[in-house]
Scaffold this active site. Structure first.
Site, PDB file in Angstrom:
ATOM      1  N   ASP A  82       0.854  -1.188   0.000  1.00  8.03           N
ATOM      2  CA  ASP A  82       0.000   0.000   0.000  1.00  8.03           C
ATOM      3  C   ASP A  82       0.893   1.243   0.000  1.00  8.03           C
ATOM      4  OD1 ASP A  82      -2.382   1.470   0.250  1.00  8.03           O
ATOM      5  OD2 ASP A  82      -2.327   1.401   2.454  1.00  8.03           O
ATOM      6  N   SER A 209     -12.109   4.473   6.281  1.00 18.32           N
ATOM      7  CA  SER A 209     -12.484   4.464   7.703  1.00 18.32           C
ATOM      8  C   SER A 209     -13.280   5.717   8.020  1.00 18.32           C
ATOM      9  CB  SER A 209     -11.238   4.452   8.597  1.00 18.32           C
ATOM     10  OG  SER A 209     -10.605   3.205   8.541  1.00 18.32           O
TER      11      SER A 209
HETATM   12  P1  13P Z   1      -8.147   4.786   6.482  1.00 21.70           P
HETATM   13  O1  13P Z   1      -7.084   4.729   7.511  1.00 21.70           O
HETATM   14  O2  13P Z   1      -8.856   6.082   6.447  1.00 21.70           O
HETATM   15  O3  13P Z   1      -9.064   3.612   6.554  1.00 21.70           O
HETATM   16  O4  13P Z   1      -7.425   4.696   5.042  1.00 21.70           O
HETATM   17  C1  13P Z   1      -6.902   3.476   4.627  1.00 21.70           C
HETATM   18  C2  13P Z   1      -6.192   3.599   3.331  1.00 21.70           C
HETATM   19  O5  13P Z   1      -6.630   4.231   2.408  1.00 21.70           O
HETATM   20  C3  13P Z   1      -4.927   2.863   3.204  1.00 21.70           C
HETATM   21  O6  13P Z   1      -4.334   3.103   1.976  1.00 21.70           O
END
Ligand code: 13P
Length: 282
Positions: A82, A209
């Protein structure tokens, strides 16, 4: 069942109008908890690690952990990098055996983002590993990176970006932010539909989130195929542990509170899979 790439999972989701959840994991317990949820829901799942997570324990340990659990699981599991923050890190993850790679050049100028994303896509495609890239800026704090004020993805730029980079999925900026929202996020749904109409690869929503369920569903109706959750998993994991420690302050066996943390994460992830419509899509 298998340790797979994100390619077919996201294309199937795009074709059938649901989304696959991508869940950020930090440790073995979170890996186990997400895979348990996927099995109980008969859902595919993407497990992902950010650069700061990779710094914490190393690519190889996460890879060994997720691959071992995936091979024993009854559902398809992906390990995704990620927000790959450099060409070097993306290629290290690729060589380690990650089955999906994100290169995040969104902080670069448009032309530089194209060049970087294409370079990573070309390298990863030699082994058929799919690549996600980001255009526009998702706001908030993700990892060590604080992004001031989101810059939304322009549909015309998106067309050129996808064509020139050869990437497999595109993370779009439509008003979500990483971390906790202060108020209710205002998402530019029209923009999402405009991008969906002109781009033919799966679209990714970051920063999910705290986004209300109805808004997440609407983004899927308008063409999102992968939804990322990190902060809510961290809160659930730590919440489970705190709750246990409060009940039993004398505890010293990590397995005891680890179990409670895992239950909290599994329950949350199952809820998200229901929301995304990925139940019974394994
Ligand atoms: P959040 O922490 O807002 O869930 O975002 C997760 C995200 O986009 C990881 O790349």
């Amino acid at each position: 069942m298998s340790f797979v790439t994100s390619k077919a999972l996201l294309e199937n989701a795009m074709k059938d109008g649901y989304a696959v959840g991508a869940f950020n994991v930090e440790n073995m317990e979170m890996v186990m908890a997400v895979i348990r949820a996927a099995e109980e829901m008969n859902s595919p799942a993407i497990l992902q690690t950010t650069p700061s997570t990779v710094k914490y324990a190393g690519l190889a340990l996460y890879h060994a952990n997720v691959k071992t659990a995936a091979l024993a699981a009854k559902v398809p599991i992906v390990l995704h990098l990620d927000h790959g923050s450099s060409f070097e890190l993306a290629i290290q993850a690729f060589h380690t055996g990650y089955t999906s790679i994100m290169i995040d050049g969104s902080k670069e100028e448009f032309e530089d983002n194209i060049a970087l994303s294409k370079r990573v896509a070309d390298a990863c495609h030699t082994e058929n590993i799919p690549v996600e890239a980001e255009l526009g800026k998702v706001g908030g704090k993700e990892d060590d990176l604080v992004v001031k004020g989101p810059a939304y993805t322009d549909p015309d730029d998106a067309v050129r970006f996808v064509k020139e980079t050869g990437i497999d999925s595109l993370a779009v900026a439509i008003g979500t932010a990483h971390g906790i929202y202060k108020g209710e996020p205002k998402l530019d749904m029209e923009r999402l539909s405009e991008i969906r109409a002109v781009v033919d690869i799966p679209l990714v929503l970051h920063g999910a989130s705290g986004v209300p369920d109805e808004a997440v569903k609407e983004t899927i109706r308008r063409g999102i195929s992968k939804v990322n959750f990190a902060t809510e998993l961290r809160i659930a994991y730590t919440g489970g542990m705190k709750e246990y420690l409060k009940e039993d302050p004398e505890v010293f066996d990590p397995k005891k509170y680890g179990k409670r943390s895992m239950e909290a994460v599994t329950n949350l992830v199952k809820e998200k899979m229901r929301l995304l419509g990925s139940e019974n899509r394994a």
